[in-house]
Design an enzyme around this catalytic site. Structure first.
Site, short mmCIF file in Angstrom:
data_model
loop_
_atom_site.label_atom_id
_atom_site.label_comp_id
_atom_site.label_asym_id
_atom_site.label_seq_id
_atom_site.Cartn_x
_atom_site.Cartn_y
_atom_site.Cartn_z
N GLU A 1 0.83 -1.19 0.00
CA GLU A 1 0.00 0.00 0.00
C GLU A 1 0.87 1.24 0.00
O GLU A 1 1.99 1.23 0.49
CB GLU A 1 -0.89 0.00 1.25
CG GLU A 1 -2.05 -0.95 1.08
CD GLU A 1 -2.68 -1.35 2.39
OE1 GLU A 1 -2.18 -0.93 3.45
OE2 GLU A 1 -3.67 -2.08 2.34
N CYS B 1 3.52 8.41 1.44
CA CYS B 1 4.14 7.42 2.33
C CYS B 1 4.37 6.15 1.51
O CYS B 1 3.43 5.54 1.01
CB CYS B 1 3.20 7.18 3.50
SG CYS B 1 3.83 5.97 4.66
N CYS C 1 7.51 -7.09 6.70
CA CYS C 1 8.74 -6.62 7.35
C CYS C 1 9.32 -7.79 8.13
O CYS C 1 8.58 -8.53 8.76
CB CYS C 1 8.42 -5.46 8.31
SG CYS C 1 9.90 -4.74 9.07
N CYS D 1 8.31 -5.46 15.51
CA CYS D 1 8.03 -4.50 16.58
C CYS D 1 6.65 -4.84 17.14
O CYS D 1 5.71 -5.08 16.37
CB CYS D 1 8.10 -3.08 16.04
SG CYS D 1 9.71 -2.71 15.33
N CYS E 1 3.38 -2.96 15.98
CA CYS E 1 3.20 -2.65 14.55
C CYS E 1 2.50 -3.79 13.83
O CYS E 1 2.91 -4.95 13.92
CB CYS E 1 4.57 -2.39 13.92
SG CYS E 1 4.49 -2.18 12.13
N CYS F 1 -0.34 5.10 10.35
CA CYS F 1 0.90 4.37 10.63
C CYS F 1 0.63 3.00 11.23
O CYS F 1 -0.17 2.85 12.12
CB CYS F 1 1.71 5.09 11.69
SG CYS F 1 2.23 6.68 11.20
#
Ligand code: SAH
Ligand code: SF4
Length: 399
Positions: free
Chosen positions: A122, A135, A142, A146, A149, A374
């Site tokens: 995205e 962004c 990933c 974290c 996240c 985010c």
């Protein structure tokens, strides 16, 4: 393809197996690689540099999508190019427009493995009065985990190519009609800033991110100055100095905690590169100055990292580093173990930092109705359960 503006009509659907295009796209190649590609199809050595320069202008300044539109290049050459190459960007499979003007594009990318399902990433556009920020993602998923996240929970991971990273900026310019043409010789200046804050850890895909950002900031092409490009990292220390030397963009550090024990938990990469090393890399960041400050991102997690003692330690840690602090209200996602700090606590924290001499804007959550904030970027390659989807929708709508 016609894309509707209504988010309600744009439910993501399962992907069919993606068949990668037969002809490679030239997007993402440096000038030298473009010249080499031209050599590969028989363009004379004496002409390659000039032709590469022409292509550069049409691809990255004018944003044309077909060789046939490149009118300064001979017809013969144009059809020769079209026989072997394209200037295709990632395919847009959905576009969502938030009621605050934020836009999110879902992009489909080849899996890289024949017969395997396509990947999705995205890319989000956030318009503000004085700028428009895009962004951009650097990886599908990933590899880091974290704990706060959502992207980190996605199992499937692959690095994006330079072309797929530049392609996100080009898709945004295409969809926003933001390329230079006769009426608007400098474009409409809608996409003015780029932040590498989408999916993925950009410093774990260093070469592609570097090559892409050098194209994005090239002033004979897309022309977004390096001062308007920010790379956010969770702290891949050895590549931080390299980013400064080889890319020269603005740096953002996902700090989120000021004590190693807590940061080990929130950002597990801290176990490899603890705070002292990370902050030293920031002190050594080439080009950092009071005019070019390093941004420290700090997600506000209720009862976890939001006390005034944390704020004090934060100020102490950043002493001597040209810094600004960006407080990010936590965006919850289904199954996340955290809550966002209460608003008055965020204000107290922010006030302490402000009084210590730091600008500390609190990042306003944008595009929540389309889940573009985010840490909420998680492509549908991994399906959400119906319950998770309901929870996400409820959260987004009630905010
Ligand atoms: N991997 C890079 C860049 C992508 S994440 C990095 O970690 O810096 C972009 C920013 O969003 C980071 O600061 C990240 O910590 C933050 N973030 C991730 N999940 C979040 C969430 N649920 N709420 C608020 N911010 C989040
Ligand atoms: Fe990866 Fe950044 Fe999310 Fe951490 S915060 S899991 S590094 S995308």
């Amino acid at each position: 393809m016609t894309l509707s503006a209504s988010p309600a009509l744009l439910e993501k659907t399962a992907l069919e197996t993606y068949v990668p295009p037969a002809k490679p796209s030239l997007i993402g190649l440096s000038r030298a690689d473009l010249a080499a590609a031209l050599g590969g199809i028989g363009v004379a050595a004496s002409q390659r540099k000039m032709r590469a320069q022409q292509l550069w202008h049409w691809m990255y300044f004018r944003g044309v999508q077909e060789f046939s539109e490149m009118t300064s290049i001979s017809k013969e050459m144009r059809s020769q190019l079209a026989e072997h190459f394209t200037v295709a960007r990632p395919e847009v499979v959905a576009e969502q427009i938030s009621n605050d003007g934020t836009r999110k594009w879902l992009l489909r990318l080849p899996s890289g493995v024949s017969g395997e399902k396509a990947h999705e990433v995205e890319c989000v556009y956030i318009p503000e009065t004085d700028r428009g920020t895009l962004c951009v993602s650097s990886q599908v998923g990933c590899t880091l985990n974290c704990s706060f996240c959502h992207t980190g929970t996605q199992k499937l991971v692959r690095n994006l190519t330079a072309g797929e990273i530049v392609g996100q900026v080009m898709v945004a310019r295409d969809r926003l009609n933001d390329w230079a043409d006769r009426e608007t010789p400098n474009g409409n200046r809608l996409v003015t800033n780029v932040v590498m804050m989408g999916m993925g850890e950009p410093l774990y895909n260093f070469d592609a991110v570097r090559d892409a950002l050098l194209i994005v900031s090239d002033n004979e092409g897309i022309g977004i100055s390096r001062r308007r490009v920010t790379l956010s990292t969770s702290g891949v220390v050895p590549n931080i100095v390299r980013a400064g030397e080889e890319i020269g963009v603005m740096l953002a550090i996902s700090l989120h905690a000021v004590r190693d024990e807590l940061r080990d938990e929130l950002v597990p990469l801290n176990r490899k590169y603890p705070l002292a090393e990370l902050l030293q890399a920031c002190r050594d960041y080439p080009g950092a100055s009071n005019a070019r400050r390093i941004t420290f991102e700090y997600v506000m997690l209720k009862g976890v990292n939001d006390s005034l003692d944390d704020a004090k330690l934060l100020v102490k840690l950043l002493k001597g580093i040209p810094a600004k602090i960006n407080l990010i209200p936590f965006n919850p996602w289904p199954g996340s173990a955290y809550q966002c700090s209460d608003w008055d606590q965020i204000e107290k924290f922010s006030e302490y930092i402000f009084n210590a001499g730091y600008s500390s804007p609190v990042r306003t959550p944008r595009g929540r109705d389309i889940l573009a904030a985010c840490g909420q970027l998680k492509s549908e390659t991994e399906k959400l359960s119906a319950r998770e989807r309901e929870a996400l929708r409820a959260m987004a709508m009630t905010d």
